[in-house]
Design a protein around this motif. Structure first.
Motif, PDB file in Angstrom:
ATOM      1  N   ALA A  63      -8.244   0.509 -34.124  1.00 36.53           N
ATOM      2  CA  ALA A  63      -7.001   0.825 -33.429  1.00 36.53           C
ATOM      3  C   ALA A  63      -5.818   0.114 -34.078  1.00 36.53           C
ATOM      4  CB  ALA A  63      -7.113   0.428 -31.954  1.00 36.53           C
TER       5      ALA A  63
ATOM      6  N   THR B  97      -0.818   7.415 -24.407  1.00 31.91           N
ATOM      7  CA  THR B  97      -1.075   6.375 -25.403  1.00 31.91           C
ATOM      8  C   THR B  97      -1.609   5.097 -24.764  1.00 31.91           C
ATOM      9  OG1 THR B  97       1.257   5.733 -25.296  1.00 31.91           O
ATOM     10  CG2 THR B  97       0.602   7.242 -27.064  1.00 31.91           C
ATOM     11  N   ASP B  98      -1.669   5.071 -23.430  1.00 36.79           N
ATOM     12  CA  ASP B  98      -2.351   3.988 -22.729  1.00 36.79           C
ATOM     13  C   ASP B  98      -3.837   4.348 -22.665  1.00 36.79           C
ATOM     14  OD1 ASP B  98      -2.306   1.572 -20.738  1.00 36.79           O
ATOM     15  OD2 ASP B  98      -3.471   3.165 -19.749  1.00 36.79           O
ATOM     16  N   PRO B  99      -4.732   3.522 -23.205  1.00 37.41           N
ATOM     17  CA  PRO B  99      -6.146   3.904 -23.295  1.00 37.41           C
ATOM     18  C   PRO B  99      -6.816   4.115 -21.944  1.00 37.41           C
ATOM     19  CG  PRO B  99      -5.817   1.622 -23.966  1.00 37.41           C
ATOM     20  CD  PRO B  99      -4.466   2.228 -23.856  1.00 37.41           C
ATOM     21  N   ASP B 100      -6.423   3.332 -20.935  1.00 38.21           N
ATOM     22  CA  ASP B 100      -7.014   3.533 -19.609  1.00 38.21           C
ATOM     23  C   ASP B 100      -6.606   4.876 -19.028  1.00 38.21           C
ATOM     24  OD1 ASP B 100      -8.447   1.051 -19.344  1.00 38.21           O
ATOM     25  OD2 ASP B 100      -6.510   0.056 -19.107  1.00 38.21           O
TER      26      ASP B 100
ATOM     27  N   LEU C  32      -5.687   7.468 -20.742  1.00 43.10           N
ATOM     28  CA  LEU C  32      -6.313   8.489 -21.568  1.00 43.10           C
ATOM     29  C   LEU C  32      -7.747   8.736 -21.129  1.00 43.10           C
ATOM     30  CD1 LEU C  32      -6.533  10.402 -23.945  1.00 43.10           C
ATOM     31  CD2 LEU C  32      -6.718   8.434 -25.466  1.00 43.10           C
TER      32      LEU C  32
ATOM     33  N   ARG D 137      -0.205   6.277 -33.040  1.00 42.87           N
ATOM     34  CA  ARG D 137      -0.315   5.648 -31.721  1.00 42.87           C
ATOM     35  C   ARG D 137      -1.377   6.326 -30.871  1.00 42.87           C
ATOM     36  NH1 ARG D 137       4.861   4.976 -28.287  1.00 42.87           N
ATOM     37  NH2 ARG D 137       3.333   3.840 -27.026  1.00 42.87           N
ATOM     38  N   THR D 138      -1.466   7.640 -30.983  1.00 38.43           N
ATOM     39  CA  THR D 138      -2.489   8.365 -30.230  1.00 38.43           C
ATOM     40  C   THR D 138      -3.871   8.066 -30.778  1.00 38.43           C
ATOM     41  OG1 THR D 138      -0.883  10.126 -29.816  1.00 38.43           O
ATOM     42  CG2 THR D 138      -3.191  10.630 -29.389  1.00 38.43           C
TER      43      THR D 138
ATOM     44  N   ALA E 134      -4.947   4.815 -29.415  1.00 40.45           N
ATOM     45  CA  ALA E 134      -5.343   4.942 -28.010  1.00 40.45           C
ATOM     46  C   ALA E 134      -6.717   5.582 -27.874  1.00 40.45           C
ATOM     47  CB  ALA E 134      -4.300   5.752 -27.245  1.00 40.45           C
TER      48      ALA E 134
ATOM     49  N   GLN F 161      -9.227   2.879 -28.613  1.00 49.78           N
ATOM     50  CA  GLN F 161      -9.292   1.929 -27.509  1.00 49.78           C
ATOM     51  C   GLN F 161      -9.978   2.532 -26.287  1.00 49.78           C
ATOM     52  OE1 GLN F 161      -5.093   1.216 -27.404  1.00 49.78           O
ATOM     53  NE2 GLN F 161      -5.219  -0.679 -28.583  1.00 49.78           N
ATOM     54  N   ALA F 162      -9.733   3.818 -26.044  1.00 46.92           N
ATOM     55  CA  ALA F 162     -10.414   4.489 -24.932  1.00 46.92           C
ATOM     56  C   ALA F 162     -11.912   4.584 -25.204  1.00 46.92           C
ATOM     57  CB  ALA F 162      -9.821   5.877 -24.724  1.00 46.92           C
TER      58      ALA F 162
END
Length: 310
Positions: A88, A176-179, A181, A218-219, A222, A225-226
């Motif tokens: 990431a 773009t926030d993994p949670d 997403l 950025r995506t 994410a 990270q997801a």
């Protein structure tokens, strides 16, 4: 004796699914003897579900190919979070290839898919295909692939225009926030109410995006990270994609099958995928390869059917 059941595997590129579905639905009423089953990859959104349930597809690129068996290495669950975090960070620092000029996303891939039935799964020879996906709005796409004949649906042409394709911009329009997403992916699976487990469906969906799209950095970060938040994700080292490139894999095992996303171990560039049995089934012994793919090139191009320079 009951007929062996094909394991679920990752999705074909969306334009290939659309081409096969259209040919199948045009010819589905044609009587035909049931052929050996081809491992047609069911998409996350179920586009080909009716086609796969109606009949199986054989692609005779070669006759009587031998099963391919690989060693099933021990996965590292603890290392997955560390690796995906590094990936990431690296993704966030890469240039944004999705922001250049061009109206179409071009992706050139190669791969092989298993034939099932009458004994162990048999992997067909590696072949190459190209797809063009509209970049910003729905419209025609294009598929180029080897000419072949499918017994129950007739000829699949070497080149076919694909109408009303979902644009790349819509495919990568993700939180773009993994949670957030991951919650979105879980909700989409729950809405379908069938298929893989929630975690397996989320892993498959992320793999579809990584394989079929040109994703902003950025995506991409994410998505990694997801993926790190999906229980059961693990790292497998020393794997090889369909182009012969060695790398490290992020893997998920469900039922008797392990699916792997393969990355360059130094740059973390996405290379391809692999899927194989981790338990013996009617389709083969442990290590039987079901799919192997490689993304050879991605680019933005100005015109439908145009190949990138060089």
């Amino acid at each position: 004796m009951s007929e062996p059941t094909a394991p679920q595997v990752p999705a074909l590129p969306a334009p290939r699914r659309q081409a096969l579905r259209r040919h199948l639905m045009n010819e589905i009423a044609r009587p035909a003897r049931r052929p050996r089953r081809m491992l047609v990859l069911a998409p996350a959104a179920g586009v080909l579900a009716v086609a796969v349930s109606a009949a199986a597809i054989a692609q005779p690129w070669a006759s009587d190919s031998a099963p391919l068996i690989v060693t099933v290495e021990q996965g590292d669950h603890g290392g997955a979070t560390v690796l995906l975090s590094r990936m990431a960070t690296a993704a966030g620092a890469t240039p944004d290839r999705s922001s250049g000029e061009g109206e179409y996303v071009y992706i050139r891939s190669r791969g092989a898919f298993a034939e099932l039935g009458d004994g162990p799964a048999r992997l067909k020879p590696v072949h190459e295909w190209e797809i063009w996906i509209p970049r910003n709005k729905r419209g025609d796409g294009l598929l180029r692939q080897p000419f072949f004949h499918v017994p129950i649906i007739g000829v699949i042409p070497e080149q076919e225009t694909l109408p009303d394709v979902t644009p790349n911009a819509a495919l990568v329009d993700l939180p773009t926030d993994p949670d957030a997403l991951l919650k979105k992916l879980y909700r989409e699976r729950d809405g379908r109410g069938r298929g893989n487990s929630r975690d397996g469906a989320a892993f498959t969906a992320i793999g579809d995006i990584l394989r079929e799209s040109l994703v902003p950095p950025r995506t991409t970060a994410a998505l990694y990270q997801a993926a790190a938040r999906i229980p059961g994700v693990e790292v497998v080292r020393g794997v090889t994609d369909a182009a012969g490139r060695r790398g490290v894999a992020v893997a998920y095992t469900e039922r008797s099958r392990r699916d792997e996303w393969i990355f360059d171990e130094q740059t973390y560039e996405y290379l391809g995928e692999r899927s194989y049995l981790v338990a013996a089934t009617a389709d083969g012994p442990v290590g039987t390869v079901l799919t192997t793919t490689a993304v050879v090139q991605r680019a933005l191009v100005s015109n439908l059917g145009q190949r990138p320079a060089g």
